[in-house]
Design an enzyme around this catalytic site. Structure first.
Site, PDB file in Angstrom:
ATOM      1  CG  ASP A 536       9.754  -0.017  -6.616  1.00 13.26           C
ATOM      2  OD1 ASP A 536      10.763   0.710  -6.756  1.00 13.26           O
ATOM      3  OD2 ASP A 536       9.659  -0.876  -5.717  1.00 13.26           O
ATOM      4  CD  GLU A 539      15.595   2.117 -10.284  1.00 15.11           C
ATOM      5  OE1 GLU A 539      14.994   2.876  -9.499  1.00 15.11           O
ATOM      6  OE2 GLU A 539      15.286   0.917 -10.415  1.00 15.11           O
ATOM      7  CG  ASP A 634      13.877   0.519  -1.382  1.00 11.00           C
ATOM      8  OD1 ASP A 634      12.738   1.007  -1.347  1.00 11.00           O
ATOM      9  OD2 ASP A 634      14.208  -0.362  -2.196  1.00 11.00           O
ATOM     10  CG  HIS A 692       6.706   1.822   2.245  1.00 12.41           C
ATOM     11  ND1 HIS A 692       5.945   0.685   2.303  1.00 12.41           N
ATOM     12  CD2 HIS A 692       7.662   1.578   1.295  1.00 12.41           C
ATOM     13  CE1 HIS A 692       6.401  -0.215   1.446  1.00 12.41           C
ATOM     14  NE2 HIS A 692       7.449   0.300   0.824  1.00 12.41           N
TER      15      HIS A 692
END
Length: 952
Positions: A536, A539, A634, A692
């Protein structure tokens, strides 16, 4: 460098293709030398042109003189010219070359964001200025400042044939309005395969950054290309045409070419309005061409519209008017805008690298994707367990609380293969550490999961904590010693801030970093026997803009043109663009960070586990599918977010990352019971299926709901598990041939234009149609069925569609599934884990076409060994139905098939009740329903043995 020869006035013979600019264009086939005209003819032509020019100049002089005399006699109010100066040039003062350009075909000459473009600014760039009234929404985005037809561009000075195609030399005689023009360019047109053309434009004399992704390098020219390429000499342009239809796929003559050090732009017409791909963005599946700018620069942000998101995929697919399809890929990782406009046309606008374009001729959508993946790489084969149901949340609080959820799922016999943990398992949010108090029982939990045939996946963030005392945290200390972290421009350690506080960022472009990453994972595996990795924040994300010490003031941090990145700067929520990495500057490599981390993680897991790696990454780039899957980030617990997830899933299948899905029920905000149930039904058909949610939101695992909802969720998960043999076979074809797993309807029905805009339904492979409920309170759903016979997956009942929309009943406990005629789908009695399911009996379902035939296949192996196809450790079976005969053919055999029994054969669409059914020559009992379904049970056929079933 090879020698060039000057271009003669005409350098090829062939069919001219009409362009928007008047110029001489030649279709390049076999280059023939120019045959000169007789001298007398040339003299006559020159004389004629000279007389025509003299008459034209005289006419314009007389017109200007008369106009000036008329204006001198007209009395204007004092404020008229002031008003005109403030708004726009009067129509009669705008040059005809500007007024002649339709609004849809205006290409923006002043694309800078947050600038009010005035006539003075525009004309300083020698462009046309025509202000467009803002009252009409349809005209929103029409540029006021746009290129005239004679705007200076490059010219082609030379062209030669090579063994692979053509090589040319381009030059710019007049500087553009961006600094550091590259005045001389090299053009390569490489005929790589019959359906793949590679066009590369770069600096003629100096090397520039090129994306370090492995691509094929053919050594000879394609023998029978399905495309034709043509060039215009002055101004330079390129046209690519489909030979079979004459459709122009690319025509860059519509706007000038720019190639400055930090501003590269090329525009092209599009043959239709149906454009797909260009991710990662939050939008419907088909892009809007209403002045739509898509920005590319990997960014940590909850998905929202009109924003650059986690991944960068500069690839698009177009459906042409005749049902054929092509694709275009720009291999460039620098910050970029792609502009779609209603001409229809597209503009690539990037601020670094080169133009490295691939054109894929298809001609059908499935073939386009295969050809694209032949360049960037086919996706990895996931482990069988990776296709089961995954459960996670940020906010369990402890390993014991996590264990309680697992036990609740077991108690209610709800399928679950994998349990995950978010960053809370770490000690002070540090990678490769374990909270000694709240997660002290995690090793025992993982052992218990393995004992029950389940798996464990944990999160890793790339930011490595840097603020602890020296010698207390091996990952940072060792990384510092080996120089694996990204540095600033003055070669100091770049420090950002993420969950553990101040952090350093591994440079995954450095091979030494891969070894360091592997050793960290290996050490942590000795404590927690994880089965996969969730990477995660890659970027990479930082809570500081740039670094703790800011970023330098230079052209990398403040480029002359800034694409429309969220936050208004390249360093927004990430590290400095000018930061140094081993392979290049971060300015070039930023959007590759997730790809490079995925590659390091995949390689490490392969060495540690000695099994097929399972990696899920947030940030992605082309070729990522070779190393990881992806989740869509997200998202929020909202109905519209569930709808967007369909397009996201389809896009990433086109991008070569078929192992993809959204956070089921939404990550942030608290879900409702109805929303979560409908989302579980849809999510059961994501290729990657994971529920999740976020900290401080109420629980949304299936066991947390009422008994009715819980049972409905269990029901749909059991349906998924029953279909896993079919899904696994689809992933095999993705891995070996570049097929999509989840695909839009038009991939299978390209001649049906109604399917081009459908993004509320999708297919698994060619056969299974999924029609989810995506709206609150709905008890029915409208689905489109292309022409043919469609069968209800649950009952076998059928209907013949002429290509129509049908309203389907959709009670809360039901998702509509239909099987296409002519299909054979292998299914298996579902269990609560893939480990249990994979040993159960199989049921093979055939759905007869109008001519009573069907086809299907099955790939089967042990589910997690590395490279089973490549090493021959697999079984592959083909099923056929024809002339009332159902057969299996074993084309490749492995011991795993000997453990499986086929218990039931079912045939949908048998029009008359049989009088007799025999399997392998032995008559067997059967059943036949009113829905025209023939079923033969209790067969006990070994999967490894071929069979024949006949009915009469």
């Amino acid at each position: 460098m090879m020698p060039y020869r000057k271009l003669p006035p005409e350098y090829a013979q062939g069919t001219d293709i009409p362009l928007s600019r008047k110029s001489t264009q030649k279709v390049l086939g076999v280059v023939n030398l120019y045959r000169h005209r007789p001298l007398a003819t040339n003299v006559l032509i020159v004389t004629f042109i000279a007389v025509a020019l003299l008459l034209t100049v005289t006419a314009f002089w007389l017109l200007a003189k008369v106009t000036k005399e008329m204006e001198s006699e007209i009395k204007y109010p004092d404020n008229v010219f002031n008003v005109l100066d403030q708004s726009m040039t009067p129509d009669h003062m705008i040059p005809p070359k500007c007024t002649s350009i339709p609004e849809k075909q205006r290409f923006d000459c002043y694309p800078e964001m947050n600038v009010v473009v005035t006539q003075e600014l525009c004309e300083n760039r020698n462009c046309c200025f025509m202000k467009v009234p803002s009252s009409s929404s349809s005209k929103s985005g029409v540029p006021w400042c746009f290129y005239p037809p004679d705007f200076p561009s490059y010219s082609m000075d030379a062209l030669n044939i090579t063994e692979e195609g053509y090589i040319g030399k381009l030059s710019r005689k007049q500087k553009s309005y961006y600094p550091k023009d590259i005045e001389t360019l090299q053009l390569n047109a490489i005929f790589e395969t019959d359906t793949r053309l590679h066009i590369k434009i770069t600096d003629f004399s100096s090397a520039r950054y090129e994306v370090p992704v492995e691509v094929p390098h053919p050594t000879k020219r394609a023998s029978a290309p399905t495309y034709q390429i043509a060039f215009t000499e002055k101004p330079f342009s390129v046209t690519v045409m489909r030979k079979s239809s004459g459709t122009v796929l690319i025509n860059t003559a519509v706007a000038p070419l720019f190639f400055a050090d930090q501003f590269l732009q090329i525009s092209s017409t599009l043959p239709s309005q149906f454009v797909y791909g260009l991710g990662e963005h939050r939008a419907g599946f088909a892009h809007s061409l209403n002045w739509n700018t898509l920005t590319f620069w990997a960014r940590d942000v909850p998905p929202m519209e009109s924003t650059n998101l986690y991944g960068v995929h500069p690839f698009y697919l177009v459906m042409e008017e005749d049902g054929k399809s092509h694709g275009v890929f720009l291999l460039n990782s620098n910050p970029m805008d792609v502009v779609l406009q209603p001409a229809p046309a597209l503009t690539w606008r990037t601020i670094g690298g080169i133009f490295d374009l691939y054109v894929f001729l298809g001609p059908d959508p499935n073939s386009v994707i295969q050809q694209y993946l032949e360049v960037i790489g086919f996706p990895a084969m996931p482990p069988f367990w990776g296709l089961g149901f995954h459960l996670c949340r940020w906010g369990y609080g402890s390993s014991n609380a996590t264990w309680e959820v697992v036990n609740s799922m077991r108690k209610y016999e709800i399928p679950q293969d994998v349990q995950w943990n978010d960053i809370e398992y770490m000690h002070e949010s540090r990678d490769f550490s374990l909270d000694p108090e709240k997660f002290n029982t995690l090793p025992e939990l993982v052992q218990d999961l393995h004992k029950h045939g389940q798996r464990y996946v944990m999160i890793l963030d790339p930011g490595i904590s840097s603020s602890q005392p020296s010698g207390s945290y091996w990952p940072f200390d060792e990384g510092l010693k080996r120089s694996v972290f990204i540095n600033t421009t003055d070669d100091k350690l770049l420090i950002g801030k993420v969950w553990p506080g101040l952090t350093a960022f591994p440079d995954f472009s450095n091979p030494e970093t891969h070894q360091w990453w592997y050793e960290n994972l290996e050490q942590f595996y000795s404590k927690i026997a994880f089965d996969g990795a969730w990477i995660d924040m890659n970027e990479p994300s930082s809570f500081l803009d740039g670094s703790l010490d800011g970023c330098p003031v230079n052209e990398l941090e403040n480029p002359p043109y800034l694409p429309g990145v969220l936050g208004g700067s390249l360093r927004s929520k990430t590290i400095c663009a000018s930061a140094k990495q081993r392979a290049s500057l971060h300015y070039n490599l930023h959007s590759l960070y997730g790809l490079m981390e995925a590659q390091a993680t995949f390689t490490a897991l392969k060495k540690i586990l000695k099994k097929r790696p399972f990696v899920i990454s947030r940030s992605t780039y082309p070729s990522q599918g070779r190393y990881s899957g992806h989740w869509l980030g997200d998202n929020r617990s909202q109905w519209k977010e569930m709808y967007w997830s369909v397009s996201g899933t389809l896009n990433f299948n086109m991008f070569g990352i078929p192992l993809v899905g959204a956070d089921i029920c939404g990550f942030s905000e608290s879900t409702t019971e109805e929303l979560c149930l409908r989302w579980m039904q849809l999510g059961a058909f994501y290729p990657f299926s994971r529920n999740h949610n976020s900290i401080q939101e109420k629980a949304q695992d299936p066991a947390a709901f009422s008994s009715e909802t819980r049972e409905a969720m269990k029901k749909v998960l059991l349906t998924r598990y029953a279909l896993l043999p079919y899904l696994y076979t689809l992933f095999h074809h993705a891995h070996q041939k570049g097929y999509t797993v989840a695909r839009p309807l038009f991939f299978e029905f390209p001649q049906d234009s109604t399917t081009y805009l459908i993004d509320r339904q999708f297919l698994w492979g060619r056969s299974l149609l999924v029609t989810p409920v995506l709206e609150q309170g709905a008890t029915s759903v409208v689905g489109y069925f292309p022409k043919g016979i469609w069968y209800n997956y649950y009952t076998g009942s059928s209907f013949i569609s002429s290509g129509e929309s049908v309203q389907l009943a959709a009670p809360l406990d039901h998702i509509n599934l239909h099987v296409r005629e002519g299909s054979i789908i292998p299914t298996q009695k579902p269990g609560t884990t893939t480990w249990v399911s994979s040993g159960n009996n199989m049921r093979i379902i055939a759905t007869l076409s109008s001519d009573a035939t069907a086809y299907g296949d099955l790939f089967w192996d042990d589910g997690d060994s590395i490279d089973t196809y490549e090493t021959g450790e697999y079984s592959y079976l083909v099923f056929n139905v024809s002339q009332k005969t159902f057969t299996s053919s074993v084309l490749h055999l492995n011991v795993e098939a000997t453990y499986i029994t086929i218990d039931t054969l079912t045939v949908f669409g048998v029009q008359e009740k049989p009088t007799k059914t025999a399997v392998n020559g032995n008559e067997v009992p059967f059943s036949y329903s009113e829905s025209k379904v023939l079923t033969v049970e209790n067969l006990q056929l070994n999967l490894s043995k071929e069979f024949v079933m006949r009915w009469q």
